[in-house]
Design an enzyme around this catalytic site. Sequence first.
Site, PDB file in Angstrom:
ATOM      1  N   SER A 170       0.477  -4.654  -6.283  1.00  0.00           N
ATOM      2  CA  SER A 170       1.167  -3.530  -6.890  1.00  0.00           C
ATOM      3  C   SER A 170       0.152  -2.576  -7.517  1.00  0.00           C
ATOM      4  O   SER A 170      -0.718  -2.061  -6.808  1.00  0.00           O
ATOM      5  CB  SER A 170       2.193  -4.033  -7.903  1.00  0.00           C
ATOM      6  OG  SER A 170       3.078  -3.001  -8.282  1.00  0.00           O
ATOM      7  N   GLU A 219      10.724  -5.040  -0.302  1.00  0.00           N
ATOM      8  CA  GLU A 219      10.023  -4.651  -1.536  1.00  0.00           C
ATOM      9  C   GLU A 219      10.962  -4.115  -2.616  1.00  0.00           C
ATOM     10  O   GLU A 219      10.897  -4.527  -3.771  1.00  0.00           O
ATOM     11  CB  GLU A 219       8.974  -3.572  -1.236  1.00  0.00           C
ATOM     12  CG  GLU A 219       7.778  -4.020  -0.449  1.00  0.00           C
ATOM     13  CD  GLU A 219       6.695  -4.695  -1.288  1.00  0.00           C
ATOM     14  OE1 GLU A 219       6.933  -4.958  -2.487  1.00  0.00           O
ATOM     15  OE2 GLU A 219       5.633  -4.972  -0.731  1.00  0.00           O
ATOM     16  N   HIS A 250       9.602  -7.219  -4.242  1.00  0.00           N
ATOM     17  CA  HIS A 250       8.289  -6.841  -4.746  1.00  0.00           C
ATOM     18  C   HIS A 250       7.781  -7.928  -5.692  1.00  0.00           C
ATOM     19  O   HIS A 250       8.398  -8.214  -6.721  1.00  0.00           O
ATOM     20  CB  HIS A 250       8.394  -5.505  -5.484  1.00  0.00           C
ATOM     21  CG  HIS A 250       7.084  -4.906  -5.899  1.00  0.00           C
ATOM     22  ND1 HIS A 250       6.134  -4.491  -5.008  1.00  0.00           N
ATOM     23  CD2 HIS A 250       6.575  -4.639  -7.140  1.00  0.00           C
ATOM     24  CE1 HIS A 250       5.102  -3.991  -5.662  1.00  0.00           C
ATOM     25  NE2 HIS A 250       5.337  -4.080  -6.958  1.00  0.00           N
TER      26      HIS A 250
END
Length: 511
Positions: A205, A340, A440
């Site tokens: 990320s 995600e 995610h």
Amino acid sequence: MRRTAMCAVLMALTALGAAPAAADGSGDVVRTDAGPIRGTVTAGHRSFQGVPYAAPPDGERRWRAPQPVQPWRAVRPAVEAGPDCAQNSPFPGGPQSGQEDCLYLNVTTPVHTGAPVPVVVWLHGGSFQTGSGSWYDPRRLAEQGGVMVVTVNYRLGVFGFFGLPGLPGSGTFGLQDQQAALRWVRRNAAAFGGDPGNVTLAGQSAGGQSVCSHLTSPSAAGLFDRAIIQSGSCLTDWPSGLFLPGLPAGSPWSPVAEVARAGDRLAAEPGIGCPAGRARLACLRAAKPAALLRATEGTGVDAFLTPAYGTALLPQQPAKALRAGAFHRVPVLSGGNRDEHRGLVGVHEATTAPVTAEGYRAILTKAFGDQARRVERAYPAAAYGSPGLAWAAVATDRIWACPTAAGNRLLARRTPTYAYEFAERHGPAPDDTYPWGAYHGAELPFLFDVTWPPGEPQRDLAARMVTTWARFAATGGVDWNVVPDTRALPGGRVDVEAEHRCRFWASVPGR
């Protein structure tokens, strides 16, 4: 964990002396270039927590380049992680945490007396606003993968990415911290049994976007030998309102002039009140950390969310640099997760309200204007089970999957690049009331022992991923072909561009 009063007592007791550091990377005492430290040795790994790699960035050192650590002579205990960096809660109205004295790292190595092992430097995610290196326990990577793992704290939010007109380093202090940690690793890895000539920079990320930043940063030249990017492509961007309602169009990087203007606005915020002129910076450096955090939370000045480009550290936006081929030629392992954006939509719906059909159309209209109906025909809510899941599919493909695939192709033109997609939809998840899928961050429990989410990862897939990541760190390669091939995890090949309709998205302008 945070340092406690017991840690302070242990530090005082080190004045009594300690055994000399082992030279073979097997003992509990290691001599760093700043002084000796004592960690913990288990049957399978050694751990050294809360090791300072730069001086506390507070007071006059706030918003300056990281400064050298003050050396010490007595053995310093390294059994507890250093404090998290100062940060607001990721949830509106949540508590502040951490402190400015936070530039610490943690080292985990296999127990060995043989050849130096590869080194992985891990940069945590958290939107450049939250997180800590100590939240990621890498013992499986050390024990099963045979690598030395260094997890890093770096300045966040207003402390890491603040700027003012004329302030050197504006918008890049957190990235400067990361580079300081990499230089520390080059100097000190050998003392822990690591190979300072084989360093992999990895992150997820915001950590992955940090890796992208260093791939395109001239000042990062020679600091790492391989790169792993998890859910953080150099090409990531989003149209207005698609990432989350109310979030304007943007990317993980901002022009430095925009950051500097935000610094001027921050100075005038209620609770800060620093005058214009020469005294402004000194006034801001004297401000209480809690006041700065409050002023940059939620509806306050929120421009310090991303690193700045147009700077000495980042001359160009990474996407532009990648397209121009202006990046370091190191092997890259890069990928993302199949679903995600489901996690982000799930949290949004849980904390506000479920997305309605009208709300879904409003999101598409805000993001795509006169192309909204076309997008809705391609992603009808009925095909996904709910308007919220349809939004998640649109955002996954447009914001995450297709930019990652395009970025991987650009990397592969000039350096060995290996692509993956994490597709395990039944791993640990926040709860069982929502179809989280491969959301995610869903891959993280397969690589690290983390305290979230609840549940155990599938052992076979976790072992395979640990082995793959470690093999890449050791050799710069994995057991599948370079791009355009992409490996699905848990197994098989996958055509990411077809799965996520990237040809369609290439024809849809955002706004």
